[in-house]
Scaffold this motif. Structure first.
Motif, short mmCIF file in Angstrom:
data_model
loop_
_atom_site.label_atom_id
_atom_site.label_comp_id
_atom_site.label_asym_id
_atom_site.label_seq_id
_atom_site.Cartn_x
_atom_site.Cartn_y
_atom_site.Cartn_z
N SER A 69 -19.19 -10.30 23.99
CA SER A 69 -18.52 -11.18 25.14
C SER A 69 -18.87 -12.74 24.32
N VAL A 70 -19.94 -13.00 24.13
CA VAL A 70 -20.02 -14.26 23.75
C VAL A 70 -19.31 -14.70 22.47
N LEU A 71 -19.38 -13.69 21.51
CA LEU A 71 -18.57 -13.84 20.27
C LEU A 71 -17.04 -14.27 20.66
N CYS A 72 -16.43 -13.35 21.46
CA CYS A 72 -15.07 -13.55 22.00
C CYS A 72 -14.92 -14.82 22.46
N ALA A 73 -15.69 -15.21 23.47
CA ALA A 73 -15.49 -16.58 24.13
C ALA A 73 -15.64 -17.70 23.12
N ALA A 74 -16.52 -17.43 22.09
CA ALA A 74 -16.37 -18.60 20.87
C ALA A 74 -15.31 -18.44 20.03
N THR A 114 -12.14 -17.51 21.27
CA THR A 114 -10.99 -17.95 22.07
C THR A 114 -11.25 -19.62 22.13
N PHE A 115 -12.43 -20.04 22.38
CA PHE A 115 -12.64 -21.64 22.26
C PHE A 115 -11.89 -22.15 21.00
N PHE A 116 -12.42 -21.64 19.80
CA PHE A 116 -11.85 -22.25 18.61
C PHE A 116 -10.29 -22.04 18.33
N VAL A 117 -9.84 -20.97 18.96
CA VAL A 117 -8.30 -20.76 18.81
C VAL A 117 -7.67 -21.94 19.90
N PHE A 118 -8.41 -22.16 20.90
CA PHE A 118 -7.97 -22.86 21.97
C PHE A 118 -7.82 -24.52 21.12
N LEU A 119 -9.10 -24.88 20.43
CA LEU A 119 -9.03 -26.02 19.75
C LEU A 119 -8.07 -26.23 18.79
N ALA A 120 -7.61 -25.16 17.89
CA ALA A 120 -6.88 -25.09 16.80
C ALA A 120 -5.37 -25.33 17.29
N ARG A 121 -4.98 -24.56 18.54
CA ARG A 121 -3.79 -24.89 19.04
C ARG A 121 -3.64 -26.31 19.52
N ARG A 122 -4.52 -26.66 20.26
CA ARG A 122 -4.47 -28.08 20.71
C ARG A 122 -4.30 -29.13 19.77
#
Length: 84
Positions: free
Chosen positions: A54-59, A61-69
């Motif tokens: 779950s921690v790896l999935c959260a990390a 997800t965060f990096f995908v969010f940063l890339a899209r933004r």
């Protein structure tokens, strides 16, 4: 000199390995695989794997969010420069 070191290390390793047969494996490893202790250890391993996953999935997800933004900001800046 090197031979003495090798023989000493081999002798000490053998002595420590043969000195305590009970220290070779823990109770869960040398016990029955269907005992309550083994089941508890497996449950603990699965719980830790779940937390790590779950921690790896959260990390991720965060990096995908940063890339899209970042892509959206770059696209907005590019559109802004084209319209001026």
């Amino acid at each position: 000199m090197k031979t003495i070191r090798v023989l000493t290390a081999a002798g000490l390793g053998s002595a420590f390995g043969l000195a305590a047969p009970a220290a070779r494996a823990c109770a869960a490893c040398s016990g029955q695989s269907d005992s309550l202790m083994a089941q508890g250890m497996n449950a603990g391993i699965y719980a830790l794997l779940g937390v790590i996953g779950s921690v790896l999935c959260a990390a991720c997800t965060f990096f995908v969010f940063l890339a899209r933004r970042s892509a959206a900001v770059a696209r907005a800046e590019q559109d802004k420069t084209k319209s001026v």
